[in-house]
Scaffold this motif. Structure first.
Motif: not given
Ligand code: HEM
Length: 478
Positions: A40-43, A76-77, A79-90, A230-236
């Motif tokens: 439910l709450v993800g991360n 997971h934010v 229910h949203n699947h999301a990515l967190l980037l850590r590497e500066p080149a990426l 707006m931030f987590f359910f922008p589709q709604r």
């Protein structure tokens, strides 16, 4: 009958549980390194429980044991699947070189009913953003900001007058809560630059402009709910009919912008502020020479309202920009430890998705629509880039040391085409304010100063919790 009902409920609950389990196994199923989620709450459970603010939540995920040796991790934010980037080149690829695949932010507001919220640069989706950006980026370039400098200087003098009028102790000192002082200063600057109006917040902290700025940032339930959508359910956003601002703030902004434009047209004065720019754009629109977006009824007020929300010896513009290198180093170090926008995000806008191949051996194609986050706080406090990261040391930003920085490890203003348009103005504002204070006062901690800054868990931008009190002792430098 009751037992049938019970059985149906149990089956539905079981199905929901199985669906959720599958949903939250998304990263596991794709062999992507990830932070283990909670159903439910993800991360973001800490954030939801007000244990930390947005910036700290993303920093915790950045430093999570599962993330530490990865270039990127799945999160997971809610229910949203999301990515967190850590590497500066990426990060460089996503923000700068492959911008066209990440051309919008994830968050958005109702584009139909919330013209004032959706037509500003920050929330605008790519197509609209492109037009607004073309119009506004030249206006925040060096030459234009230089023309605005006298307006900032004027407010700096008001800041001095405000401080001189305070009640001092016998040792010529006074204790001030600096968060509020900065807010009064910023409100007066932005009102002057954006509206050509004397907001008089420094002279009268209860003045209407300041009251409105406070009102718009009040964490009322409806506003928090709309921001959350707006931030987590922008589709709604359309379904909920989200609005970035309250009805009262919208009304005030419309009236102020209309008044400022009418007054300027009447007087014919020239101030080198946004109102001058609006008038010239309106004239070009009337002659058909400008983009469609300018014809939207809320276009001008949307820009002005957003600027106000961003608030956060004989010197001249050149001296402030070029001849005070140590002050610049101090400001940069403050922004490293306390970046107001403590995380960035983008949405994958490429119809075919975007391949992260060649990164750490993991191949994953980011699907269109997926949000990608960058923890600015995490990067700024990462010992890989900043030895002894929690130590305040302006020398990190000396001209020699700057050359050693890892690109993209310092992002207080973001980066790439959607980086902060107001960088020059923001820095100038901070530096002018500091100069007008430090030329008259020595600043010291006092009994009320907290030994360590805590962040307000309810605030979207990084904000000190409670007040920040300091002692100002009269001590004229010049
Ligand atoms: C010290 C002060 C400031 C800081 C630390 C700051 C920081 C930021 C950051 C981190 C972003 C997001 C960048 C990204 O996503 O890559 C941003 C965006 C933005 N900022 Fe600032 N900002 C400051 C002052 C200002 C000022 C004074 C203005 C206006 C005059 C301004 C206008 C904007 C706008 C319009 C955007 C959206 C840009 C776009 O999407 O094209 N900022 N800011």
């Amino acid at each position: 009958m009751l037992s049938v009902l019970l059985a149906v409920v149990l089956v539905l609950l079981g199905a929901a549980y199985l669906w959720l389990r599958r949903h939250f196994r998304y990263w596991q199923d794709r062999d992507v390194p990830h932070v283990p989620p909670t159903l439910l709450v993800g991360n973001i459970f800490d954030l939801l429980r007000y244990r930390c603010c947005f910036g700290e939540q993303f920093e915790r995920l950045y430093n999570h044991a599962a993330s530490r040796s990865e270039d990127f991790v799945g999160i997971h934010v809610l229910h949203n699947h999301a990515l967190l980037l850590r590497e500066p080149a990426l990060i460089q690829r996503v923000l700068v070189s492959d911008f066209s695949a990440f051309a919008s932010r994830f968050e958005r507001t109702d584009p139909v009913r919330d013209g004032m919220g959706s037509l500003n640069l920050f929330f605008a989706q790519y197509e609209v953003w492109k037009e607004i950006h073309q119009i506004f980026s030249p206006l925040f370039a060096h030459g234009k900001v230089k023309q605005m400098y006298p307006l900032l200087e004027e407010v700096g003098c008001k800041l001095e007058a405000h401080m001189a009028a305070l009640k001092y102790a016998e040792d010529d000192s006074v204790i001030i809560e600096v968060k509020e002082l900065c807010a009064l200063h910023t409100t007066d600057i932005i009102a002057s630059i954006a509206f050509g109006i004397e907001a008089n917040s420094l002279a009268n902290p209860q003045a209407e402009f300041r009251r409105m700025c406070k009102e718009v940032n009040e964490p009322r339930f409806k506003r928090v709910f709309h921001l959350f959508t707006m931030f987590f359910f922008p589709q709604r956003a359309e379904l909920i009919r989200t609005h970035l601002y309250s009805a009262e703030y919208e009304k005030f902004m419309r009236a102020s912008t209309e008044y400022a434009i009418a007054e300027r047209l009447r007087s014919g004065a020239q101030r080198n502020d946004l109102i001058d720019i609006f008038i010239s754009l309106k004239q070009q629109t009337a002659s058909g020479a400008r983009a469609e977006v300018l014809r939207q009824p809320d276009f001008f007020v949307a820009q002005a309202a957003f600027l106000l929300l961003k608030g956060g010896g004989a010197l001249n513009y050149e001296a402030i920009c070029n001849e005070l290198p140590y002050m610049r180093m101090v400001v940069d170090e403050v922004l490293r430890l306390y970046p107001p926008t403590s995380f960035l995000d983008r949405r994958c806008t490429a119809a075919q998705g975007y391949s992260l191949a060649q990164t750490n051996g993991v191949d994953f194609r980011v699907p269109q629509g997926m949000p990608v986050y960058i923890s600015v706080l995490g990067l700024h406090r990462d010992a890989r880039f900043w030895p002894q990261p929690l130590v305040f040391d302006p020398e990190r930003f000396s001209p020699e040391n700057r050359k050693l920085h890892t690109p993209m490890s310092y992002l207080p203003f973001g980066a790439g085409p959607r980086g902060c348009i107001g960088t020059l103005l923001g820095l100038l504002e901070v530096k002018t304010g500091l100069i007008h204070i430090l030329k008259n006062y020595r600043v010291e901690p006092c009994a009320l100063t907290l030994p360590e800054m805590k962040f307000d868990a309810k605030a979207f931008v990084l904000t000190a919790d409670g007040g920040t009190y300091l002692r100002f002792v009269k001590d004229k430098l010049c």
